[in-house]
Design a protein around this motif. Sequence first.
Motif, PDB file in Angstrom:
ATOM      1  N   GLU A   1      23.995   4.610  17.592  1.00 50.84           N
ATOM      2  CA  GLU A   1      23.030   5.479  18.431  1.00 50.84           C
ATOM      3  C   GLU A   1      21.990   4.564  19.001  1.00 50.84           C
ATOM      4  O   GLU A   1      21.687   4.714  20.362  1.00 50.84           O
ATOM      5  CB  GLU A   1      22.609   6.455  17.700  1.00 50.84           C
ATOM      6  CG  GLU A   1      21.704   7.512  18.385  1.00 50.84           C
ATOM      7  CD  GLU A   1      22.437   8.475  19.340  1.00 50.84           C
ATOM      8  OE1 GLU A   1      23.599   8.932  19.063  1.00 50.84           O
ATOM      9  OE2 GLU A   1      21.599   9.054  20.223  1.00 50.84           O
TER      10      GLU A   1
ATOM     11  N   LEU B   1      28.752  -5.179   2.395  1.00 53.30           N
ATOM     12  CA  LEU B   1      28.669  -3.685   2.556  1.00 53.30           C
ATOM     13  C   LEU B   1      29.917  -3.151   2.044  1.00 53.30           C
ATOM     14  O   LEU B   1      30.100  -1.782   1.326  1.00 53.30           O
ATOM     15  CB  LEU B   1      28.182  -3.325   3.904  1.00 53.30           C
ATOM     16  CG  LEU B   1      26.962  -3.935   4.404  1.00 53.30           C
ATOM     17  CD1 LEU B   1      26.554  -2.944   5.748  1.00 53.30           C
ATOM     18  CD2 LEU B   1      25.837  -3.289   3.352  1.00 53.30           C
TER      19      LEU B   1
ATOM     20  N   ARG C   1      35.693  -7.270   9.604  1.00 48.94           N
ATOM     21  CA  ARG C   1      35.031  -6.016   9.038  1.00 48.94           C
ATOM     22  C   ARG C   1      34.117  -5.155   9.864  1.00 48.94           C
ATOM     23  O   ARG C   1      32.892  -5.540   9.966  1.00 48.94           O
ATOM     24  CB  ARG C   1      34.065  -6.357   7.807  1.00 48.94           C
ATOM     25  CG  ARG C   1      34.916  -7.541   6.896  1.00 48.94           C
ATOM     26  CD  ARG C   1      35.259  -6.793   5.587  1.00 48.94           C
ATOM     27  NE  ARG C   1      36.248  -7.867   4.899  1.00 48.94           N
ATOM     28  CZ  ARG C   1      36.606  -7.273   3.716  1.00 48.94           C
ATOM     29  NH1 ARG C   1      36.301  -6.090   3.072  1.00 48.94           N
ATOM     30  NH2 ARG C   1      37.346  -8.122   2.842  1.00 48.94           N
TER      31      ARG C   1
ATOM     32  N   LEU D   1      32.754  -2.178   9.624  1.00 44.17           N
ATOM     33  CA  LEU D   1      31.578  -1.650   8.954  1.00 44.17           C
ATOM     34  C   LEU D   1      30.562  -2.581   8.613  1.00 44.17           C
ATOM     35  O   LEU D   1      29.479  -2.250   8.793  1.00 44.17           O
ATOM     36  CB  LEU D   1      32.116  -0.762   7.881  1.00 44.17           C
ATOM     37  CG  LEU D   1      31.087   0.158   7.290  1.00 44.17           C
ATOM     38  CD1 LEU D   1      30.643   1.189   7.949  1.00 44.17           C
ATOM     39  CD2 LEU D   1      31.162   0.378   5.734  1.00 44.17           C
ATOM     40  N   GLU D   2      30.947  -3.833   8.165  1.00 43.60           N
ATOM     41  CA  GLU D   2      29.853  -4.729   7.617  1.00 43.60           C
ATOM     42  C   GLU D   2      29.469  -5.560   8.921  1.00 43.60           C
ATOM     43  O   GLU D   2      28.632  -6.217   8.802  1.00 43.60           O
ATOM     44  CB  GLU D   2      30.684  -5.890   6.844  1.00 43.60           C
ATOM     45  CG  GLU D   2      30.987  -5.202   5.493  1.00 43.60           C
ATOM     46  CD  GLU D   2      31.487  -6.673   4.718  1.00 43.60           C
ATOM     47  OE1 GLU D   2      31.510  -7.543   5.003  1.00 43.60           O
ATOM     48  OE2 GLU D   2      31.756  -5.928   3.437  1.00 43.60           O
TER      49      GLU D   2
ATOM     50  N   VAL E   1      21.264 -15.667  23.892  1.00 42.73           N
ATOM     51  CA  VAL E   1      20.061 -16.173  23.109  1.00 42.73           C
ATOM     52  C   VAL E   1      19.013 -15.337  22.785  1.00 42.73           C
ATOM     53  O   VAL E   1      18.722 -15.025  21.678  1.00 42.73           O
ATOM     54  CB  VAL E   1      19.958 -17.713  23.105  1.00 42.73           C
ATOM     55  CG1 VAL E   1      18.935 -18.148  21.985  1.00 42.73           C
ATOM     56  CG2 VAL E   1      21.288 -18.615  23.092  1.00 42.73           C
TER      57      VAL E   1
ATOM     58  N   ARG F   1      18.755 -12.314  22.821  1.00 41.41           N
ATOM     59  CA  ARG F   1      18.733 -11.111  21.991  1.00 41.41           C
ATOM     60  C   ARG F   1      19.459 -11.416  20.766  1.00 41.41           C
ATOM     61  O   ARG F   1      18.855 -11.267  19.846  1.00 41.41           O
ATOM     62  CB  ARG F   1      19.465 -10.159  22.890  1.00 41.41           C
ATOM     63  CG  ARG F   1      19.678  -8.795  22.186  1.00 41.41           C
ATOM     64  CD  ARG F   1      20.687  -7.579  23.127  1.00 41.41           C
ATOM     65  NE  ARG F   1      20.666  -6.545  22.414  1.00 41.41           N
ATOM     66  CZ  ARG F   1      21.077  -5.620  22.868  1.00 41.41           C
ATOM     67  NH1 ARG F   1      21.221  -5.514  24.197  1.00 41.41           N
ATOM     68  NH2 ARG F   1      20.857  -4.191  22.395  1.00 41.41           N
ATOM     69  N   TYR F   2      20.358 -12.049  20.798  1.00 40.38           N
ATOM     70  CA  TYR F   2      20.988 -12.447  19.540  1.00 40.38           C
ATOM     71  C   TYR F   2      20.911 -13.771  18.825  1.00 40.38           C
ATOM     72  O   TYR F   2      21.405 -13.879  17.734  1.00 40.38           O
ATOM     73  CB  TYR F   2      22.477 -12.209  20.128  1.00 40.38           C
ATOM     74  CG  TYR F   2      22.808 -10.754  20.550  1.00 40.38           C
ATOM     75  CD1 TYR F   2      23.169  -9.518  19.605  1.00 40.38           C
ATOM     76  CD2 TYR F   2      23.037 -10.593  21.870  1.00 40.38           C
ATOM     77  CE1 TYR F   2      23.319  -8.297  19.949  1.00 40.38           C
ATOM     78  CE2 TYR F   2      23.391  -9.394  22.437  1.00 40.38           C
ATOM     79  CZ  TYR F   2      23.607  -8.294  21.407  1.00 40.38           C
ATOM     80  OH  TYR F   2      23.787  -6.945  21.961  1.00 40.38           O
TER      81      TYR F   2
ATOM     82  N   ARG G   1      29.625 -13.151   3.339  1.00 36.15           N
ATOM     83  CA  ARG G   1      29.429 -12.103   4.285  1.00 36.15           C
ATOM     84  C   ARG G   1      28.160 -11.514   3.873  1.00 36.15           C
ATOM     85  O   ARG G   1      28.127 -10.487   4.530  1.00 36.15           O
ATOM     86  CB  ARG G   1      30.723 -11.033   4.026  1.00 36.15           C
ATOM     87  CG  ARG G   1      32.006 -11.518   4.559  1.00 36.15           C
ATOM     88  CD  ARG G   1      33.202 -11.124   3.748  1.00 36.15           C
ATOM     89  NE  ARG G   1      33.148  -9.566   3.567  1.00 36.15           N
ATOM     90  CZ  ARG G   1      33.726  -8.986   2.544  1.00 36.15           C
ATOM     91  NH1 ARG G   1      34.526  -9.923   1.382  1.00 36.15           N
ATOM     92  NH2 ARG G   1      33.520  -7.728   2.414  1.00 36.15           N
TER      93      ARG G   1
ATOM     94  N   ARG H   1      24.182 -10.527   4.028  1.00 37.22           N
ATOM     95  CA  ARG H   1      22.792 -10.795   4.953  1.00 37.22           C
ATOM     96  C   ARG H   1      21.680 -11.573   4.076  1.00 37.22           C
ATOM     97  O   ARG H   1      20.994 -11.951   4.765  1.00 37.22           O
ATOM     98  CB  ARG H   1      22.624  -9.508   5.597  1.00 37.22           C
ATOM     99  CG  ARG H   1      23.629  -8.597   5.937  1.00 37.22           C
ATOM    100  CD  ARG H   1      23.684  -9.094   7.596  1.00 37.22           C
ATOM    101  NE  ARG H   1      25.192  -8.602   7.943  1.00 37.22           N
ATOM    102  CZ  ARG H   1      25.488  -8.614   9.478  1.00 37.22           C
ATOM    103  NH1 ARG H   1      24.628  -9.084  10.325  1.00 37.22           N
ATOM    104  NH2 ARG H   1      26.546  -8.371   9.689  1.00 37.22           N
TER     105      ARG H   1
ATOM    106  N   PHE I   1      28.002  -7.202  16.214  1.00 38.29           N
ATOM    107  CA  PHE I   1      26.947  -6.347  16.645  1.00 38.29           C
ATOM    108  C   PHE I   1      27.574  -5.061  17.128  1.00 38.29           C
ATOM    109  O   PHE I   1      28.714  -5.418  17.892  1.00 38.29           O
ATOM    110  CB  PHE I   1      26.065  -6.938  17.614  1.00 38.29           C
ATOM    111  CG  PHE I   1      25.161  -7.873  16.937  1.00 38.29           C
ATOM    112  CD1 PHE I   1      24.060  -7.851  16.480  1.00 38.29           C
ATOM    113  CD2 PHE I   1      25.900  -9.255  16.786  1.00 38.29           C
ATOM    114  CE1 PHE I   1      23.238  -8.697  15.815  1.00 38.29           C
ATOM    115  CE2 PHE I   1      25.061 -10.164  16.365  1.00 38.29           C
ATOM    116  CZ  PHE I   1      23.759  -9.946  15.757  1.00 38.29           C
ATOM    117  N   PRO I   2      27.020  -3.918  17.065  1.00 36.05           N
ATOM    118  CA  PRO I   2      27.792  -2.752  17.899  1.00 36.05           C
ATOM    119  C   PRO I   2      27.625  -3.293  19.502  1.00 36.05           C
ATOM    120  O   PRO I   2      26.560  -4.050  20.015  1.00 36.05           O
ATOM    121  CB  PRO I   2      26.787  -1.597  17.641  1.00 36.05           C
ATOM    122  CG  PRO I   2      25.867  -1.974  16.471  1.00 36.05           C
ATOM    123  CD  PRO I   2      25.848  -3.683  16.562  1.00 36.05           C
TER     124      PRO I   2
ATOM    125  N   GLU J   1      14.485  -5.059  22.181  1.00 39.65           N
ATOM    126  CA  GLU J   1      15.515  -5.871  22.038  1.00 39.65           C
ATOM    127  C   GLU J   1      16.573  -5.809  23.250  1.00 39.65           C
ATOM    128  O   GLU J   1      17.755  -6.455  23.075  1.00 39.65           O
ATOM    129  CB  GLU J   1      16.241  -6.147  20.653  1.00 39.65           C
ATOM    130  CG  GLU J   1      15.270  -6.454  19.661  1.00 39.65           C
ATOM    131  CD  GLU J   1      14.534  -5.346  18.886  1.00 39.65           C
ATOM    132  OE1 GLU J   1      14.100  -4.235  19.635  1.00 39.65           O
ATOM    133  OE2 GLU J   1      14.296  -5.365  17.731  1.00 39.65           O
TER     134      GLU J   1
ATOM    135  N   ALA K   1      21.828   1.885  24.557  1.00 40.99           N
ATOM    136  CA  ALA K   1      22.715   2.870  24.223  1.00 40.99           C
ATOM    137  C   ALA K   1      22.952   3.852  25.345  1.00 40.99           C
ATOM    138  O   ALA K   1      23.918   4.488  25.467  1.00 40.99           O
ATOM    139  CB  ALA K   1      21.808   3.867  23.085  1.00 40.99           C
TER     140      ALA K   1
END
Lengths: 476, 476
Positions: A253, A359, B111, B113-114, B164, B166-167, B192, B194, B224-225, B256, B298
């Motif tokens: 989101e 996770l 992964r 979700l991760e 760079v 942003r990420y 894996r 964080r 990242f999403p 960001e 978004a």
Amino acid sequence: MGLKPWSMTLNPADTAFCDHLAALLPTDILCTPEARYLEEPRGRFAGIGGVLARPRTVEQVASVVRACNVARVGVVPYGGGTGLVGGQVQPERPAPVILSLERMNRVRDVRPLENVIVAEAGTILADVQSAAEAQERLFPLSLGSEGSARIGGNLATNAGGVNVLRYGNARDLCLGLEAVLPNGDIWRGLTRLRKDNTGYDLRNLLVGAEGTLGVITAAALKLFPRPSSVGTALMVVKSPEAALKLLAMARDEVGEGVSSFELLHRQGLEFVQEVLPDVRVPFEDFPEWTALIEFGLAQDANDALERVFSAGLEADLVSDGLIAQSDSQRMAFWGLREAIPQANKIVGSIASHDISLPLDELPGFISKARGALAELGPLRVNCFGHLGDGNLHFNVFPAAGRHRGEYDNIRAQVTDIVHELVYVCSGSFSAEHGLGRMKVADLERYGDPTRLAAMRAIKLALDPNGIMNPGAVLRA
Amino acid sequence: MGLKPWSMTLNPADTAFCDHLAALLPTDILCTPEARYLEEPRGRFAGIGGVLARPRTVEQVASVVRACNVARVGVVPYGGGTGLVGGQVQPERPAPVILSLERMNRVRDVRPLENVIVAEAGTILADVQSAAEAQERLFPLSLGSEGSARIGGNLATNAGGVNVLRYGNARDLCLGLEAVLPNGDIWRGLTRLRKDNTGYDLRNLLVGAEGTLGVITAAALKLFPRPSSVGTALMVVKSPEAALKLLAMARDEVGEGVSSFELLHRQGLEFVQEVLPDVRVPFEDFPEWTALIEFGLAQDANDALERVFSAGLEADLVSDGLIAQSDSQRMAFWGLREAIPQANKIVGSIASHDISLPLDELPGFISKARGALAELGPLRVNCFGHLGDGNLHFNVFPAAGRHRGEYDNIRAQVTDIVHELVYVCSGSFSAEHGLGRMKVADLERYGDPTRLAAMRAIKLALDPNGIMNPGAVLRA
């Protein structure tokens, strides 16, 4: 525990050495340490004493370290003293020089356009935050002890806290360092650059080394724009797994706009009610699992929280929730979160664990660990923390009405069960607190042997006399 | 340039050694290298030859490195061969083993979700991006050579690119590594997690070490999403200073959400028009300075770009602009950006510089450097790059109608002028390309001496025989 790395070859900071050192420094730099320099918050380690040095400049720090290196006297760097793993106190002889950075506490520079702040190591974390805020910028490192922790210690221990999910830990917030290496040489590396590919990453080697490879004296740190709309919610989640799915929804989101995603267990709320009755818990029936979620956006953070809450309801992940309608409500939600470790301390844990899990492994770990501990008899587990980072504080307490002292005989077993299971789940036995002196043996037991050998080689290369924070991180 | 670190003590990968090595490996691992393994894109370094090893597993990599260490034979790790500073080719004798990771090119795990992907070092960067995209995730490392660069090389050189701001750079995208250290030991560090505060940061020591401290064989990387709304604009800015103010406005507006902020100079557009006539430059009169800006949000990225453009007009920072109205327009804007280094290559620079500056120093640097170079005579300067990171590619070309060969006598002087001024402005002479073999002397000249000594100590500690990528980064 026999943590005596290299220290057999060290000499004490005795009268002769202190006289020698005093002659190199202004008159008011050295003194006898008050008790607070020999204590740590959980009372598991007590310092052996020694002499306290409180230099005002990096050159004075260099003089102290150089003299110690020549005389083979240990140096224990001291920040705010808030560490939880005994990294700031040396219990064994020979007596060291305790090197407090408290007088190097100036913010040297703030650059709002560059989003950079340069602060000396002894600056209190909250003062770094305030200096950023005065320029309408955010320094996002935030943790319970921010009113007394000092930024040099935060960096040396690679501190975490509640905003790591979005902004990273102390390591990620650091652009450059000024530091004194174990031979007394000054590294002037206070770069404000975002990109600098000119050789080995000495900065990240000192960050997280817990004072064993040198003393950080100042840092250039990243600032961020302050999100103009901040929203905070408590959402009752069905399970840790549901919380992780809700987090993924939240990130879909608002992307990086998820600033915090904390998980609270009912046990923590009950402890708070029991021992901190002034703190209000805003639920009639305490839910088993609650997520504390904060969004920081350019606009309409509460609207976004409501959308995520609705989607979570729809997906059967959440069952109830509260969105703060004012700054004072926001502060109250965070006050509840911060009350949990305070309540833990009052109740008194048998054993505390600062762990992280991938996770995908996290929900399974929680139920397996609770099951394994239940076999030891009646215990209370308060599992809470920075879910978004996979970082749990998994703390084990006596059954109601009993005292931690009754469990002395199973303390080691409790920790073994937790850490073994963490290991099996590819997790870490120290997510954000570091190793200090408490977890040196865990590193030897669970750490990758190749990495451990490389760490020893680096320690010997940079600190051949083993003077820096003897007994922390590594033993010979 | 006499770059012969430790190599006086190295032995050649001669027939006897190759026979010995072959006996340790499956039959098809060793061969004679084709010419492409001995070349680099700018043609400034040519490899001396040697034997090519193309292992399929980390164990085979370990066998090669261990044998080389015992026999004191050099190892030159080889990724995609796209580096611009000669880190991938060894020009001096004795002949080394060229260790290509090209057959270790599997994505081992994704992964969603991760937000984690685990890829072997030889995976082409674009393939990592695709594997992430297949799971609706973003792997944000993006640079011109992504179709042939390999992720292990990207990490070893701490690659940068257009996201760079942003990420972060490759370093910031890496969670864990599998690597072979110079003694042939395997570090299995593919975490894996964080957060993992368990000792010295070996990961960040290997990242950016350009293969001189070990060979990266696989990495766990952050995903990242994918922002659901991506908007791209070209905005004509009054000056580099105006561009920086516009960037600050953009970050105030979307935090960001600013993914890229690139600066283009008219010279680059003219070169493109001159030598790549198929690439369309969407301006009638070429503006002196253009910013290429991308937002990933978004929602409503183009609306946000329009608000920033209006605010920029109001503040007299921008004078004209184009917002892409379709994906094909977006691609065309980026195509123009990527055409600039291609055009540079065709025109042929006298000297190229990959520099970074503190943002507050950047506008002043550009005008001072142009002024200083103008005194050398008629030159053309194409200054472009990742403005948001303070990273400029400051490339100097012959006057129109003349050839780079005519400037051989001033090439060193041009670079001296640029690098000296960078140094005075607290910048870096290598922002994202690394040191390779080209900038070893610059490190000695401009690097902090304490840090340089620490780097040497670390190199000697981890690679006492000096076998790893001899001549890159450091010389003895």
